[in-house]
Design a protein around this motif. Sequence first.
Motif, PDB file in Angstrom:
ATOM      1  N   LEU A  55       0.834  -1.204   0.000  1.00  0.00           N
ATOM      2  CA  LEU A  55       0.000   0.000   0.000  1.00  0.00           C
ATOM      3  C   LEU A  55       0.871   1.257   0.000  1.00  0.00           C
ATOM      4  O   LEU A  55       0.556   2.239  -0.696  1.00  0.00           O
ATOM      5  N   ALA A  56       1.965   1.226   0.735  1.00  0.00           N
ATOM      6  CA  ALA A  56       2.879   2.368   0.747  1.00  0.00           C
ATOM      7  C   ALA A  56       3.536   2.551  -0.617  1.00  0.00           C
ATOM      8  O   ALA A  56       3.703   3.687  -1.101  1.00  0.00           O
ATOM      9  N   LEU A  57       3.898   1.436  -1.249  1.00  0.00           N
ATOM     10  CA  LEU A  57       4.517   1.483  -2.576  1.00  0.00           C
ATOM     11  C   LEU A  57       3.555   2.109  -3.590  1.00  0.00           C
ATOM     12  O   LEU A  57       3.958   2.957  -4.397  1.00  0.00           O
ATOM     13  N   ILE A  58       2.310   1.698  -3.545  1.00  0.00           N
ATOM     14  CA  ILE A  58       1.308   2.258  -4.455  1.00  0.00           C
ATOM     15  C   ILE A  58       1.115   3.747  -4.186  1.00  0.00           C
ATOM     16  O   ILE A  58       1.041   4.562  -5.117  1.00  0.00           O
ATOM     17  N   ALA A  59       1.044   4.118  -2.905  1.00  0.00           N
ATOM     18  CA  ALA A  59       0.826   5.516  -2.540  1.00  0.00           C
ATOM     19  C   ALA A  59       1.941   6.419  -3.052  1.00  0.00           C
ATOM     20  O   ALA A  59       1.691   7.555  -3.483  1.00  0.00           O
ATOM     21  N   VAL A  60       3.161   5.918  -3.048  1.00  0.00           N
ATOM     22  CA  VAL A  60       4.309   6.722  -3.470  1.00  0.00           C
ATOM     23  C   VAL A  60       4.477   6.729  -4.990  1.00  0.00           C
ATOM     24  O   VAL A  60       4.722   7.789  -5.592  1.00  0.00           O
TER      25      VAL A  60
END
Length: 217
Positions: free
Chosen positions: A190-195
């Motif tokens: 989820l963090a990877l997608i957000a960034v």
Amino acid sequence: MNFSSFPITLFLIGITVIISLIGFGNQNLINKTIMWPYGVSKQKEYYRFITSGFIHADWMHLFFNMFTLYFFGRNLEFYFREYALGGSIAYLTLYFLGMIAADLPTYNKQKQNENYLCLGASGAVSAVVFATIIFSPWSSIYLYGAIRVSAAAYAILYIFYCVYMSKRGGGHINHDAHLWGSIFGLIYTLALIAVLQPALFTAIIEELKHPTLFGTG
């Protein structure tokens, strides 16, 4: 099937199978590589966070982990590449950080216990499973090759199973690692997608609006 489309997954499976098979007949190798929180704490053997993920308790333990990694890992490798989420580097980072993150709670809990040992790729594989579910929560998973459930339903059952088995205890299989590996896989992805690709959240949310218990086929 084009095996060249998921080389990282095949590499991880291959090296894990080779080292695990060697370990089945080499107790000295197991002793040097198994996760031993006491040894990590007292002797600074931090490498055990990684090496313990490449050895297994028995054939069934190895088969279950590698079978799961094959079916979920190849999909995650595709998603990370096709959605420009860091490709192979992001995938390998998830796998190895998943190993470490999955064992950290156990390390903190057992580092004064000289007799506690655990092994297996379960934490890293759990991270891969739950990362994959983000992209396709309602795809079908066949438990025992016959019982069809959606990936999201599987994830919920899996968490409950891990918590139950952790409280039950026994053996060298660390069920806490399943739980924390799963949580890490979700947060990391989820963090990877957000960034990198925040626009993907629109498609993910839309997919979540159409739940199904048994999957979409």
